[in-house]
Design an enzyme around this catalytic site. Sequence first.
Site, short mmCIF file in Angstrom:
data_model
loop_
_atom_site.label_atom_id
_atom_site.label_comp_id
_atom_site.label_asym_id
_atom_site.label_seq_id
_atom_site.Cartn_x
_atom_site.Cartn_y
_atom_site.Cartn_z
N THR A 23 11.25 -6.32 16.62
CA THR A 23 12.66 -6.51 17.01
C THR A 23 13.01 -7.98 17.19
O THR A 23 14.17 -8.31 17.41
CB THR A 23 12.95 -5.75 18.31
OG1 THR A 23 12.11 -6.27 19.36
CG2 THR A 23 12.69 -4.26 18.16
N LYS A 24 12.00 -8.87 17.14
CA LYS A 24 12.19 -10.31 17.25
C LYS A 24 11.36 -11.01 16.19
O LYS A 24 10.42 -10.43 15.64
CB LYS A 24 11.77 -10.80 18.64
CG LYS A 24 12.58 -10.21 19.78
CD LYS A 24 12.10 -10.75 21.12
CE LYS A 24 12.91 -10.16 22.27
NZ LYS A 24 12.44 -10.66 23.59
N HIS A 54 22.87 1.17 10.41
CA HIS A 54 24.18 1.81 10.51
C HIS A 54 24.88 1.38 11.79
O HIS A 54 24.26 1.23 12.84
CB HIS A 54 24.04 3.33 10.53
CG HIS A 54 23.60 3.91 9.23
ND1 HIS A 54 24.46 4.29 8.22
CD2 HIS A 54 22.35 4.18 8.75
CE1 HIS A 54 23.79 4.77 7.20
NE2 HIS A 54 22.50 4.71 7.49
N ASN A 62 0.81 -1.21 0.00
CA ASN A 62 0.00 0.00 0.00
C ASN A 62 0.85 1.26 0.00
O ASN A 62 2.07 1.24 0.14
CB ASN A 62 -0.97 -0.02 1.19
CG ASN A 62 -2.32 0.57 0.83
OD1 ASN A 62 -2.40 1.58 0.14
ND2 ASN A 62 -3.38 -0.05 1.32
N ARG A 116 4.82 -7.11 20.99
CA ARG A 116 4.60 -8.21 21.92
C ARG A 116 3.51 -9.13 21.37
O ARG A 116 2.62 -8.68 20.65
CB ARG A 116 4.15 -7.68 23.29
CG ARG A 116 5.17 -6.80 23.98
CD ARG A 116 6.23 -7.64 24.67
NE ARG A 116 7.09 -6.83 25.52
CZ ARG A 116 8.26 -6.33 25.17
NH1 ARG A 116 8.71 -6.54 23.94
NH2 ARG A 116 8.99 -5.63 26.01
#
Length: 202
Positions: free
Chosen positions: A161-162, A109, A79, A176
């Site tokens: 992040t996981k 970075h 989208n 979560r």
Amino acid sequence: MTGLPDVWNKDTPPPGIDYIGKDVRWAETVTCYRLGTTQGRGISIGEGSVIFEYVRLVTGDLLLNLNADIKIGNQVWINTGAYLSGEGGLYIGDKVLIGPGAKLLSAGHVIDGPPQAVIDHGLTYGAIHIGDGAWIGAGACILQGRNIGEGAVVGAGAVITKDVDPFSIVAGNPARFIRWRKGFEPKTSLLKRILKARSLIF
């Protein structure tokens, strides 16, 4: 006027694209940042996919970066305003939904140590894999090296992040686990293996 981009019906792919499948809808305002050519890597888009306005596809220089690659499966909808970084490798399965403003970031970075300016540091890379039938919500951000399982749902604005398990729903910053998609709950033995792998039970 249907509100969908027109089907790309030219003999050659759009600029910067290596392969475009049949019946792909491609907005004129989609842009690519891609340099160099190489065999087997680049940007490919499967059949029946829809790429809406102001989507940005990035690989950088394929000759300098051996990780760079973007593969988009069949019947994928991307989208408006989504940003897809393939510098570290980006692999999207079939029938995936990517919401407006979503960011898939397979590169980053180095930030520690001199020099002071981050722009003067090197890059980091990590391939992103999105399983078949997943939904990435509006404004979600998937960081480098993460895997989104088949049929998973990433909530709007979530920061991943996981890795995300198949058929799970995640949300928040950092994201979560919320619950399993109804009708797709894992069997007890599989659930125990997942939880044990995450060190939640022993």
